[in-house]
Structures are given as structure tokens and as C-alpha cells.
Design a protein around this motif. Structure first.
Motif, short mmCIF file in Angstrom:
data_model
loop_
_atom_site.label_atom_id
_atom_site.label_comp_id
_atom_site.label_asym_id
_atom_site.label_seq_id
_atom_site.Cartn_x
_atom_site.Cartn_y
_atom_site.Cartn_z
N GLU A 1 5.43 -34.25 41.69
CA GLU A 1 4.16 -33.70 41.23
C GLU A 1 3.87 -34.29 39.85
OE1 GLU A 1 2.06 -31.61 42.70
OE2 GLU A 1 3.20 -30.56 44.26
N ARG A 2 2.65 -34.80 39.66
CA ARG A 2 2.25 -35.35 38.37
C ARG A 2 0.87 -34.81 37.98
NH1 ARG A 2 4.93 -39.73 36.48
NH2 ARG A 2 3.03 -40.48 35.47
N PRO A 3 0.79 -33.52 37.69
CA PRO A 3 -0.52 -32.94 37.39
C PRO A 3 -1.06 -33.44 36.05
CG PRO A 3 1.20 -31.34 36.96
CD PRO A 3 1.87 -32.53 37.59
N LEU B 1 7.28 -25.84 40.99
CA LEU B 1 6.41 -26.88 40.45
C LEU B 1 7.08 -27.67 39.32
CD1 LEU B 1 3.71 -28.32 40.38
CD2 LEU B 1 2.79 -26.48 38.96
N MET C 1 7.94 -31.59 39.24
CA MET C 1 7.42 -32.45 38.17
C MET C 1 8.56 -33.27 37.55
SD MET C 1 4.71 -29.71 36.60
CE MET C 1 4.44 -30.50 35.02
N ARG D 1 4.50 -36.28 50.83
CA ARG D 1 4.34 -36.70 49.44
C ARG D 1 3.32 -37.82 49.33
NH1 ARG D 1 7.67 -40.36 48.13
NH2 ARG D 1 9.41 -39.45 49.27
N ARG E 1 -3.52 -28.17 38.30
CA ARG E 1 -2.70 -27.32 39.16
C ARG E 1 -2.49 -25.98 38.48
NH1 ARG E 1 0.63 -29.50 43.10
NH2 ARG E 1 0.83 -27.28 43.51
N ARG F 1 6.48 -25.46 48.03
CA ARG F 1 6.26 -26.51 49.00
C ARG F 1 7.20 -26.39 50.20
NH1 ARG F 1 3.00 -30.74 47.80
NH2 ARG F 1 2.82 -30.61 50.06
#
Lengths: 173, 337
Positions: free
Chosen positions: B43-45, B34, B38, B131, B26, B115
């Protein structure tokens, strides 16, 4: 381009340089370390407070290159090379370097009784200095609006605005 | 927060290459949305590509208007003298959003790419099609007071929370993007999308594409404009309903009008029929009421947000009146004139 590692396995740490309250330090950080956690957990600068940890309360406000930001939403690794000022460094800002004198905004907070429990105060102080650096807010209404990112659950708001106005008027003289 | 790898790109080309090498990565700029997501494990980039060092921090003259680099902070854009003078609706909209701290960190590109979201999107214990596609929408029939009344689907009723984007919609800005396939321009109205059956996608940006600038057209409507934001508290809260309205008047009649609504849809909401209806009409409350009626006729409220229909109707009328009178909503005196 700086890369973490050639392999798929994340590198554990990155070497970064930060100038914190005038002192330049080389620090190895994991990329998921927020600036707030770095200050509090690694560098023993616990003046900066963790409130909501999501950018909603302003307790973690610090100055990065003179601009106020929520340190809880900043990844420390991304600020490599930056100058950070925390509440511990306000008393040492340029005009009074080397003295133990409080920053004028700190004196004004004492003078105006601009806190009760004190938990939000480091963030309020840094945010106030950031507001004055920005130079956009002049009137009482504008100061209130520009300080809306700092929550005070004791409700010291009116005295906080008094303190800021006092310092701004003093500086304008 | 999950553990992730980190790379720092120096140029747009490097950033795109880094993405091509790891399509699960990302991009990160200001991080105000972001990093927050997280922390909630939404979000789990596996890898973040830091684009903050890219040379996209300038605001330049461009084709009679302004080109705002994607990394210009929200604060820098709002306080830029050229933006304030020529595009005051944009400055006002930006300053109506978030807090000073967030505006100092958040970028122009990131404001577009934050988002579209709601409480359930953040709450990993509940179903959410945005999601987790296919899991269902908890907001339909749930706690949905803040949700959308236009352009919804059974899959998602979340709103895009940006104020800046509502002004950009009214101004008809253009989004310049760069990606693996080269560069392209996207009209602002086509940038964000409605949820349909695929609410996981908030916008039309393709994988690996980066916003490089937001271009403002020549006409900034600096005389007749307003950004009117209605919310549960007077500062630092998302809009329940907001209106960005711009007008060109020909005497007492409407020559050009555009208005966009925030807080009511998956994207900034415009109704071209209502705008076309106003063209040539006298700039009066009566005309504006008729236009507002056309807009809200299409509203589909949820179980708890029916109030937004009437609020939107009145906000449109008031916003158009403020714009026509050349008396934009004050940012610090929150009384609505």
C-alpha cells in the motif's frame, strides 16, 4: 479538522504532544514515523526493541493509555495527546513514583529467571503489565494465551508465566 | 514506507469530505493491517485520513440487539459484558484471533476491511492479481497450503483471515456504512465478495464509504454455539479451517442452524443448502455428517491444500456437535472435545 497542508505537497512534520513515562513533551513528527522509531531514534528510549517491525513478535510492546500495543504498527502522529509507558517508565509507575525501585514484574522476572538473551524482555514486561491492567487472564492457561503476542526465541516462556503468576498472586493478597 | 500527507477528521462527514477532496486517500483507524502493508510497499497511499477521533466508539442497544460502533476495538467488543452474555460466539471468535496487542489496536470496522490476502500479495517481487490486477496469480500452482478451497477463481485463491467476521456471518449481522451518497445497510453475507475476475476488491464498500457500525440481531444464540479454530500452532496463527456454528434446538431436533467457515474462502463461507438440509433433522452426528458432506462436495482444492477438504468436513461435524451440546470450544484449553 487538522490538515497537513493546503498544497499537494505533504507537510514534513506535525506538532504533537505525548506524555512519555510521566513527562509531557511536544514533538514534531513526520506522519510516517512509527511510535517505535520515534521512541528509539528520536527520544533515545532504546529500551523498546525492534524485532520483526510487523506486529508479529511483540518486542516493541508499549502501553498507550494503559493498553499494550505493538508500537511498530502505530503512527506516532495518530497518538497525539496519549500517555505512553515504555519499559524505562515501569519502575516509575504510580505506586513507586520518585524511587528507583523496580516494578514488581521486573523483580519477578529476575527472581524467576524469566529471560536469557533479554531482547524480548522489555516487550514481555510491558505486555505483562498490560495483561494485569486488563484483568481478564487468571489461570496459567489464560496467561499463556494472553501472552501469545510476545515471542521469546530463547524459550523462557514457563518462567515468564511463573513471574506473572507470582505478581498477580502478590497483588491479590 | 512511502511519504504521505495526513489529515485528521473529527466527524464522519469531515472524513467523507476529506476523501472527496482526494479520492486517492485512504482511511486509517487501528492501522494494524494498513501500516503493515505500507511497510511492505503493498500500500502506498498519498494521504491518510485518520478516523480514530470519530464518535464511533460506543456499543449501544439497538432494535433488540446491539450496535457496535466501527471504532470499538476488537478487545473492547470481546470483553463487553453484553457481548459476552448475549453473543458469546462473537467474543470467542475475536479472542481466537491475533494477539492481545493487536486486538487492543484493531477496530471493528478495520477487522471487516483488513485485506483478503496471502504470501504472494505481500511479496511485491511476484505477480498477484489482487495487488496488481492482470499480473497473474502466483498462488495457483505455487505454495498454496493455506489457500482457499471454496469460491476461488483462476485469478485469486487468497482467504479472508478474520475470525470475527466468521462469527458475524453466522450471526447474520448488518453492516451500516456512510458515504458520499448517504447511508446504507449491507447484510453481512453481501459485505465481502468472492474474487471472480476482480480480486482487487475484497468487499462491496464503495469509494469514500466508511463503516459506521456493525449491528447484531436480537438472537445471539447464547446457548448453542461454538467457534472452533484449527491452525498450525495453538495461538496467534491464522485459521487453516475454522467453524462458527449457532443452533436453536426444538427438543432433539434442529430448529434453526447457521454455520460459517473461516480460512477456506475469499470471504466467510456459508452453504445455505447444507443449513436448510439440517432444519428439522435430529441434532445428531449422522445429520451433521450429511450436512458437512454437502458443503465439502463443492470444494476445489489446490495443489497443496487438499487436506483442508477433510479438515473442513470434520471441523463442521465437530463444531455442530459442540454447538448442539452447548459445550463451546474453550479459548485457553485447546484440546478439542
Amino acid at each position: 479538522m487538522a490538515t497537513a497542508s493546503g498544497s499537494a505537497r505533504p507537510a514534513t512534520t506535525f506538532d504533537i504532544t505525548l506524555t512519555i513515562n510521566g513527562e509531557t513533551r511536544k514533538i514534531a513528527v513526520a506522519p510516517w514515523t512509527t511510535l517505535l522509531d520515534l521512541l528509539r531514534e528520536r527520544l533515545d528510549l532504546t529500551g523498546t526493541k525492534k524485532g520483526c517491525d510487523h506486529g508479529q513478535c511483540g518486542a516493541c510492546t508499549v502501553l498507550v493509555d494503559g493498553m499494550r500495543v505493538n508500537s511498530c504498527l502505530v503512527l506516532a502522529v495518530m497518538k497525539d495527546g496519549a500517555e505512553i509507558t515504555t519499559v524505562e517508565g515501569l519502575a516509575g509507575l504510580a505506586h513507586q513514583k520518585g524511587t528507583n525501585t523496580l516494578h514488581p514484574i521486573q523483580e519477578a522476572f529476575v527472581e524467576h529467571d524469566a529471560f536469557q538473551c533479554g531482547y524480548c524482555t522489555p516487550g514481555q514486561l510491558c505486555s505483562s503489565v498490560g495483561l494485569m491492567n486488563e484483568g481478564h487472564a487468571k489461570s496459567r492457561d489464560e496467561i499463556r494465551e494472553a501472552m501469545s503476542g510476545n515471542i521469546c526465541r530463547c524459550g523462557a516462556y514457563t518462567n515468564i508465566v511463573d513471574a506473572i503468576q507470582d505478581v498477580m498472586q502478590e497483588a491479590g493478597r | 514506507m512511502n511519504r504521505f500527507d495526513y489529515v485528521r477528521a473529527g466527524t464522519v462527514a469531515e472524513a467523507i469530505q476529506a476523501f472527496q477532496a482526494d479520492p486517492k486517500a485512504r482511511f486509517i483507524a487501528g492501522g494494524t493491517n494498513l501500516v503493515d502493508l505500507m511497510k511492505y510497499d503493498v500500500e502506498r497511499p498519498e494521504r491518510l485520513i485518520d478516523i480514530t477521533r470519530l464518535p464511533l466508539t460506543a456499543i449501544d442497544a439497538h432494535e433488540g440487539g446491539l450496535r457496535v460502533g466501527a471504532l470499538v476495538t476488537n478487545a473492547a467488543a470481546a470483553y463487553d459484558p453484553r457481548v459476552r452474555e448475549r453473543y458469546p460466539i462473537l467474543a470467542n471468535a475475536i479472542l481466537a484471533g491475533a494477539s492481545a496487542q493487536l486486538r487492543n489496536a484493531a477496530s471493528t470496522g478495520g477487522n471487516l476491511n483488513q485485506r483478503t490476502r496471502c504470501y504472494y500479495f505481500y511479496d511485491t517481487a511476484t505477480p498477484c492479481n489482487k495487488r496488481e490486477p492482470g499480473s497473474g496469480c502466483s498462488a495457483v500452482g505455487g505454495v498454496n497450503r493455506i489457500h482457499a478451497i471454496f469460491g476461488t477463481s483462476e485469478y485469486c485463491i487468497a482467504t479472508h483471515p478474520s475470525d470475527m467476521c466468521v462469527a458475524l456471518a453466522a450471526l447474520e449481522a448488518t453492516v451500516q456504512v456512510s458515504g458520499p451518497e448517504g447511508e446504507r445497510s449491507i447484510a453481512f453475507a453481501d459485505y465481502h465478495r468472492l474474487p471472480g475476475d476482480d480480486p482487487a476488491k475484497d468487499n462491496t464498500l464503495q469509494p469514500g464509504e466508511i463503516v459506521v457500525s456493525v449491528d447484531l440481531p436480537e438472537n445471539g444464540f447464547a446457548t448453542n454455539y461454538t467457534y472452533l479454530k484449527l491452525r498450525d500452532r495453538l495461538s496467534y496463527a491464522f485459521a487453516l479451517v475454522s467453524v462458527a456454528a449457532v443452533l436453536d434446538l426444538d427438543g432433539d431436533s434442529v430448529k434453526t442452524v447457521r454455520f460459517a467457515l473461516g480460512g477456506v474462502a475469499h470471504k466467510p463461507w456459508r452453504n445455505r443448502d447444507a443449513e436448510a438440509f439440517l432444519q428439522g433433522k435430529p441434532a445428531t452426528r449422522e445429520s451433521f455428517r450429511a450436512a458437512a458432506d454437502l458443503v465439502v462436495a463443492e470444494a476445489v482444492p489446490q495443489s497443496e491444500n487438499g487436506f483442508k477438504v477433510e479438515l473442513a468436513r470434520r471441523a463442521i461435524v465437530r463444531g455442530l456437535e459442540q454447538a448442539a451440546a452447548g459445550t463451546p470450544q474453550s479459548l485457553s484449553d485447546k484440546r478439542i472435545q
